[in-house]
Design an enzyme around this catalytic site. Sequence first.
Site, PDB file in Angstrom:
ATOM      1  N   HIS A  41       0.835  -1.210   0.000  1.00 13.60           N
ATOM      2  CA  HIS A  41       0.000   0.000   0.000  1.00 13.60           C
ATOM      3  C   HIS A  41       0.868   1.258   0.000  1.00 13.60           C
ATOM      4  O   HIS A  41       0.650   2.174  -0.806  1.00 13.60           O
ATOM      5  CB  HIS A  41      -0.924  -0.006   1.220  1.00 13.60           C
ATOM      6  CG  HIS A  41      -1.697   1.269   1.400  1.00 13.60           C
ATOM      7  ND1 HIS A  41      -2.690   1.665   0.533  1.00 13.60           N
ATOM      8  CD2 HIS A  41      -1.596   2.260   2.326  1.00 13.60           C
ATOM      9  CE1 HIS A  41      -3.182   2.834   0.931  1.00 13.60           C
ATOM     10  NE2 HIS A  41      -2.535   3.209   2.006  1.00 13.60           N
ATOM     11  N   ARG A  68       3.536  10.664  -5.209  1.00 12.44           N
ATOM     12  CA  ARG A  68       4.811  11.376  -5.071  1.00 12.44           C
ATOM     13  C   ARG A  68       5.754  11.048  -6.218  1.00 12.44           C
ATOM     14  O   ARG A  68       5.727  11.705  -7.253  1.00 12.44           O
ATOM     15  CB  ARG A  68       5.447  11.074  -3.704  1.00 12.44           C
ATOM     16  CG  ARG A  68       4.833  11.842  -2.557  1.00 12.44           C
ATOM     17  CD  ARG A  68       5.685  11.747  -1.290  1.00 12.44           C
ATOM     18  NE  ARG A  68       5.991  10.347  -0.971  1.00 12.44           N
ATOM     19  CZ  ARG A  68       5.187   9.552  -0.250  1.00 12.44           C
ATOM     20  NH1 ARG A  68       4.085  10.020   0.267  1.00 12.44           N
ATOM     21  NH2 ARG A  68       5.523   8.302  -0.023  1.00 12.44           N
ATOM     22  N   LYS A  85     -10.335  11.836   7.122  1.00 10.90           N
ATOM     23  CA  LYS A  85     -10.398  10.505   7.737  1.00 10.90           C
ATOM     24  C   LYS A  85     -11.291  10.465   8.972  1.00 10.90           C
ATOM     25  O   LYS A  85     -11.647   9.374   9.415  1.00 10.90           O
ATOM     26  CB  LYS A  85      -8.992  10.093   8.179  1.00 10.90           C
ATOM     27  CG  LYS A  85      -7.975  10.032   7.068  1.00 10.90           C
ATOM     28  CD  LYS A  85      -7.822   8.631   6.573  1.00 10.90           C
ATOM     29  CE  LYS A  85      -6.644   8.510   5.643  1.00 10.90           C
ATOM     30  NZ  LYS A  85      -6.550   7.147   5.129  1.00 10.90           N
TER      31      LYS A  85
HETATM   32 MN    MN Z   1      -6.152   4.088   7.195  1.00 16.22          MN
END
Ligand code: MN
Length: 418
Positions: free
Chosen positions: A135, A144, A255
């Site tokens: 990931h 990036r 988040k």
């Molecule tokens: Mn997470």
Amino acid sequence: MRLKSFIEVDENSDFPLENIPFGIGDIPGSGPRICTRIGDTVIDLNALSRMGYFDNLGRDEAIFESSTLNAFIAKGRPFTCRVRSIIMESFMVGGAAETEQVILREMALYHFEQVKMLMPLHIGDYTDFYSSIEHATNVGKMLRDPENALLPNWKHIPVGYHGRASSIIASGASVHRPQGQTKPADKTSPVFGPSAQLDFELETAFVIGKETSLGHPVPITSTDEYIFGMLLFNDLSARDIQSWEYVPLGPFLSKNFASVVSPWVVTIEALQPFRVQGPVQEPEVLPYLRIAGKNNYDLNLEVLIQPEGKQEIVVCQSNFKYMYWSMNQQLAHHTVNGCNIRVGDLYASGTISGPEPGSYGSMLELSWKGTQPIELSDGSKRTFIQDNDTVIIRGYCKNENLRIGFGEARVTILPAIS
Ligand code: MN
């Protein structure tokens, strides 16, 4: 050799007699109680307690009559393990006489559809790691530099951040699409509106079972004592909000609007048959993070998307065994500076991607930043999650003899509140 219960358990059930997870069920006519599950049957442990099943553990009338597992977990592993073994012995074939079984069915047993499962824990603190090398590499490549996808610290530190506990919710909930500030690439200044890149993150989380006092790190060789069990975890993420806000301190509003847990905490004892070796760590990590042996778990994970009124379809199949950093290393790192931990704290793994494209644990990776749409059961395509989609995470461990599962963490996305 599998244990056999007088309660029927399908071969593919997540909940054989060897599992005995703990959760909080809304028992009809009684309210929130600590429960377990065997096959399709939810068992009210408060009712068992009143019937005298746990009398040998000392009288504590209220311990199962609770809306969270915290106080129960805080009684310690010898207590919770004894509760599990009493349940296993009592519900084995021959464990209860026929007359007793009739009383049990009347007093303590429910079909799972009769019991709404609630948020199992009071979570004081929640941390999210970033521990899957696949990931972190994919995200680094996309956002990036493809040549230097991993930042220089990544193989030395289990990277993480402190998240938001108040918005962690139980499976079955609906969540409105978050709104926020984003900066589209073709604009010079930011705009406000509903996120256009709502994503899931396939994660697991572990629950702290024993507290520490401030200033006292948990040595890596002792970390197992502090891990009570595991859950499935969907760390919902708004990628467009995230990419604008995350520099320099990391994710914030992208988040913290909602994360979803599965309702059953599967104990670390139930998972022991599935321990496996993790990936080789090269370069070698600092001594405080070194631990030998099998510290990963062979835990199959999948994500499904169900468009409203349509069939669900698997969009990702991954496995917890791929994790570069183990839970032991995450916990040793988290406490090495003296940070204290408390019962019920939750430590999420970070998105769990595997090596193959079909094993990537987020839409960001599966659609490769929106460039490769995924086709669903109704023929529609997705790069990110749409309104009225339901996202389902499932997980189970399986060998020749035994399947220990987690059930599911399910959430439906509603349109943004305008
Ligand atoms: Mn997470």
